[in-house]
Design a protein around this motif. Structure first.
Motif, mmCIF file in Angstrom:
data_model
loop_
_atom_site.group_PDB
_atom_site.id
_atom_site.type_symbol
_atom_site.label_atom_id
_atom_site.label_comp_id
_atom_site.label_asym_id
_atom_site.label_seq_id
_atom_site.Cartn_x
_atom_site.Cartn_y
_atom_site.Cartn_z
ATOM 1 N N MET A 161 0.831 -1.206 0.000
ATOM 2 C CA MET A 161 0.000 0.000 0.000
ATOM 3 C C MET A 161 0.865 1.255 0.000
ATOM 4 O O MET A 161 0.550 2.241 -0.673
ATOM 5 C CB MET A 161 -0.922 0.001 1.222
ATOM 6 N N ALA A 162 1.969 1.213 0.782
ATOM 7 C CA ALA A 162 2.869 2.367 0.801
ATOM 8 C C ALA A 162 3.459 2.613 -0.585
ATOM 9 O O ALA A 162 3.558 3.755 -1.050
ATOM 10 C CB ALA A 162 3.978 2.142 1.834
ATOM 11 N N VAL A 163 3.834 1.524 -1.249
ATOM 12 C CA VAL A 163 4.367 1.660 -2.613
ATOM 13 C C VAL A 163 3.320 2.248 -3.545
ATOM 14 O O VAL A 163 3.594 3.138 -4.357
ATOM 15 C CB VAL A 163 4.844 0.283 -3.127
ATOM 16 N N PHE A 164 2.096 1.752 -3.454
ATOM 17 C CA PHE A 164 1.026 2.276 -4.310
ATOM 18 C C PHE A 164 0.820 3.778 -4.088
ATOM 19 O O PHE A 164 0.650 4.546 -5.038
ATOM 20 C CB PHE A 164 -0.275 1.522 -4.034
ATOM 21 N N VAL A 165 0.823 4.213 -2.819
ATOM 22 C CA VAL A 165 0.614 5.631 -2.518
ATOM 23 C C VAL A 165 1.739 6.477 -3.104
ATOM 24 O O VAL A 165 1.511 7.505 -3.761
ATOM 25 C CB VAL A 165 0.500 5.844 -0.994
ATOM 26 N N ILE A 166 2.978 6.052 -2.861
ATOM 27 C CA ILE A 166 4.125 6.824 -3.350
ATOM 28 C C ILE A 166 4.130 6.872 -4.880
ATOM 29 O O ILE A 166 4.327 7.926 -5.492
ATOM 30 C CB ILE A 166 5.436 6.201 -2.819
ATOM 31 N N VAL A 167 3.907 5.711 -5.490
ATOM 32 C CA VAL A 167 3.918 5.648 -6.949
ATOM 33 C C VAL A 167 2.791 6.488 -7.545
ATOM 34 O O VAL A 167 2.972 7.218 -8.530
ATOM 35 C CB VAL A 167 3.816 4.186 -7.421
ATOM 36 N N THR A 168 1.622 6.412 -6.952
ATOM 37 C CA THR A 168 0.468 7.156 -7.481
ATOM 38 C C THR A 168 0.711 8.656 -7.417
ATOM 39 O O THR A 168 0.520 9.382 -8.413
ATOM 40 C CB THR A 168 -0.804 6.800 -6.695
ATOM 41 N N VAL A 169 1.117 9.155 -6.263
ATOM 42 C CA VAL A 169 1.356 10.594 -6.102
ATOM 43 C C VAL A 169 2.469 11.047 -7.040
ATOM 44 O O VAL A 169 2.358 12.075 -7.724
ATOM 45 C CB VAL A 169 1.703 10.918 -4.637
ATOM 46 N N GLY A 170 3.556 10.283 -7.084
ATOM 47 C CA GLY A 170 4.676 10.667 -7.949
ATOM 48 C C GLY A 170 4.309 10.648 -9.419
ATOM 49 O O GLY A 170 4.690 11.547 -10.177
ATOM 50 N N ALA A 171 3.571 9.631 -9.848
ATOM 51 C CA ALA A 171 3.208 9.516 -11.265
ATOM 52 C C ALA A 171 2.297 10.655 -11.698
ATOM 53 O O ALA A 171 2.467 11.239 -12.774
ATOM 54 C CB ALA A 171 2.530 8.168 -11.515
ATOM 55 N N ILE A 172 1.317 10.997 -10.867
ATOM 56 C CA ILE A 172 0.395 12.082 -11.211
ATOM 57 C C ILE A 172 1.136 13.409 -11.234
ATOM 58 O O ILE A 172 0.932 14.253 -12.132
ATOM 59 C CB ILE A 172 -0.783 12.114 -10.217
ATOM 60 N N TRP A 173 2.022 13.642 -10.266
ATOM 61 C CA TRP A 173 2.777 14.908 -10.217
ATOM 62 C C TRP A 173 3.652 15.052 -11.458
ATOM 63 O O TRP A 173 3.697 16.112 -12.085
ATOM 64 C CB TRP A 173 3.626 14.939 -8.946
ATOM 65 N N LEU A 174 4.351 13.973 -11.821
ATOM 66 C CA LEU A 174 5.184 14.023 -13.015
ATOM 67 C C LEU A 174 4.348 14.204 -14.276
ATOM 68 O O LEU A 174 4.726 14.950 -15.194
ATOM 69 C CB LEU A 174 6.009 12.734 -13.121
ATOM 70 N N ALA A 175 3.209 13.553 -14.334
ATOM 71 C CA ALA A 175 2.349 13.666 -15.520
ATOM 72 C C ALA A 175 1.850 15.090 -15.707
ATOM 73 O O ALA A 175 1.782 15.599 -16.834
ATOM 74 C CB ALA A 175 1.183 12.696 -15.417
ATOM 75 N N LEU A 176 1.503 15.754 -14.611
ATOM 76 C CA LEU A 176 1.057 17.141 -14.707
ATOM 77 C C LEU A 176 2.174 18.054 -15.207
ATOM 78 O O LEU A 176 1.914 19.082 -15.839
ATOM 79 C CB LEU A 176 0.550 17.632 -13.353
#
Length: 461
Positions: A1-16
């Protein structure tokens, strides 16, 4: 779950940060639509890149993620004019608003796909390091989380953005109105004025004699009682307000104040024209000073050729900037409360087939051809912009009366303002205006044909 949270936030931030803005276009106006990075405030303006100048948008948006818009260009071409005439202005405005909203939605489709790509890379790496056999299940779960958070987050934090974008009818709605042109009329109302002339030295009558009652501003602007504004006043028994001023450009003269050669400041012409609350027509002569026409002509005469790559690129850049400013002027004229008719004057052609009298000043037939071609480009923009907004166009004809003819309507080098119209030339422009608006007067008065005016042998100064 920690990996999912970190990956999700990072991926969305980079995508923006990396998702390319989406280009939309309508009515010759092109813009790019994207999103800003999230911020702490829950409501505020978006970000607008106005031809390199970053500023806040006029509309306010709800949510921490707001539109990021960049104005690319404004073009006025026959296709735009044809579309306006076929579909009407309301349809064109609706098209722009729909395009902005569609661009916003298209941006987030790409942003979601890019976020998924960013999320897949670390998830695959984690699965490989930990040697998880169910790598595809991990990847599918991660992608699902990223999509859910991304789409859900946009739906919650920026749900009202498409509605706001659909309310934008023109690019002016994004930029807002310049406080100078939005301000109240400069000076008191002038209900007794039937026509207003705004523009540059051609409209002012630069180089022609001043009247006995000329004000200091009239003298500094070169306004003459031999200008075409005075001819129109005499022909129609009108009170014509001539606000034109030498060296005026759209931004520094018509929409904004102009610093005159004597250090005085002339107020912007368009807000002063608004004071003529019952005017029948506003006549506009503008463009030559925006393109530094006098400088380009002098450089052309002094150079071996006029159509080298450097001067051509410089002219194209000036013409592009003028087109954008001209669109703004036409839009502001369209918003005048009195809704007067608008007449755009094209420029006369100062050179004919024979330029022999200008040879000693460096002018050749080839150089004159280049200058006339560039003047033709300016006149094309003037005419197409007028057609886009449904304004009239006047085309002064100096055929047979150019420089080097027996009876020129253009001032020569020994005159106070070379290449400007003389009194006969100003009268010819007035005739063109009268022909463009025969319906303005209940019983139109025909102007007499221009009479020969004594002048010295012309040459380019």
């Amino acid at each position: 779950m920690a990996v999912f949270v970190i990956v999700t936030v990072g991926a969305i931030w980079l995508a923006l940060r990396v998702t390319p803005l989406q280009t939309v276009s309508a009515a010759g106006q092109s813009a790019q639509v994207g999103a800003t990075l999230p911020n702490a405030s829950l409501r505020g303006p978006g970000e607008l890149d106005l031809f390199g100048q970053v500023m806040a948008t006029s509309p306010q948006f709800t949510g921490p993620i707001r539109p990021k818009l960049a104005l690319e260009r404004i073009t006025i071409d026959p296709q735009v004019v044809q579309m306006l005439r076929a579909q009407g202005p309301s349809k064109v405005e609706l098209t722009l608003s729909q395009q902005l909203a569609a661009g916003w939605e298209r941006y987030f489709v790409w942003e979601t796909l890019i976020a998924v790509g960013f999320a897949a890379i670390p998830l695959i790496a984690v699965a490989a390091v930990r040697k998880r056999p169910a790598i595809w299940k991990l990847l599918a779960a991660g992608v699902a989380v990223v999509c859910l958070v991304n789409v859900g987050g946009i739906a919650v934090t920026a749900a009202g953005t498409p509605k706001v974008l659909r309310s934008v009818k023109t690019l002016d709605d994004l930029v807002g109105v310049d406080p100078l042109t939005e301000s109240a009329q400069i000076g008191g109302a002038q209900p007794g004025v039937q026509a207003v002339v705004i523009g540059d030295s051609t409209a002012a009558g630069w180089g022609l004699p001043w009247g006995s009652g000329a004000t200091p501003e009239d003298e500094a602007c070169g306004r003459s009682p031999e200008s075409y504004a005075a001819d129109i006043a005499a022909a129609n028994q009108w009170n014509v307000l001539n606000l034109a001023c030498g060296s005026a450009t759209i931004q520094n003269g018509l929409l904004g104040p102009e610093v005159l050669y004597n250090g005085e400041i002339a107020p912007p012409q368009l807000p002063r024209a608004e004071a003529a609350t019952h005017t029948k027509v506003i006549i506009v002569s503008v463009g030559a000073d925006d393109l530094s026409w006098s400088v380009l002509t002098q450089l052309c005469a002094a150079s071996a050729v006029c159509d080298d790559k450097v001067s051509t690129a410089y002219f194209d850049e000036l013409l592009d900037a003028f087109t954008r400013n001209y669109y703004e002027l036409l839009s502001d004229l369209d918003k005048l409360p009195a809704h007067p008719a608008v007449l755009i004057n094209e420029y006369y052609l100062p050179f004919g087939s024979d330029v022999g009298c200008l040879r000693q000043d460096g002018m050749t037939p080839a150089k004159a051809k280049v200058l006339l071609a560039r003047l033709g480009q300016l006149n094309t923009v003037l005419a197409q912009g007028a057609g886009l907004f449904g304004y009239g166009v006047a085309v002064p004809r100096f055929t047979g009366h150019e420089l080097c003819t027996a009876d020129p309507w253009v001032q020569g080098p020994s005159d106070p303002a070379p290449l400007h119209p003389n009194a006969a030339g100003e009268l010819a422009i007035a005739l063109a205006d009268e022909e463009a608006f025969p319906m303005l007067s209940p019983s139109p008065v025909e102007l007499p044909a221009p009479t020969p005016s004594p002048t010295s042998s012309p040459a380019l100064g």
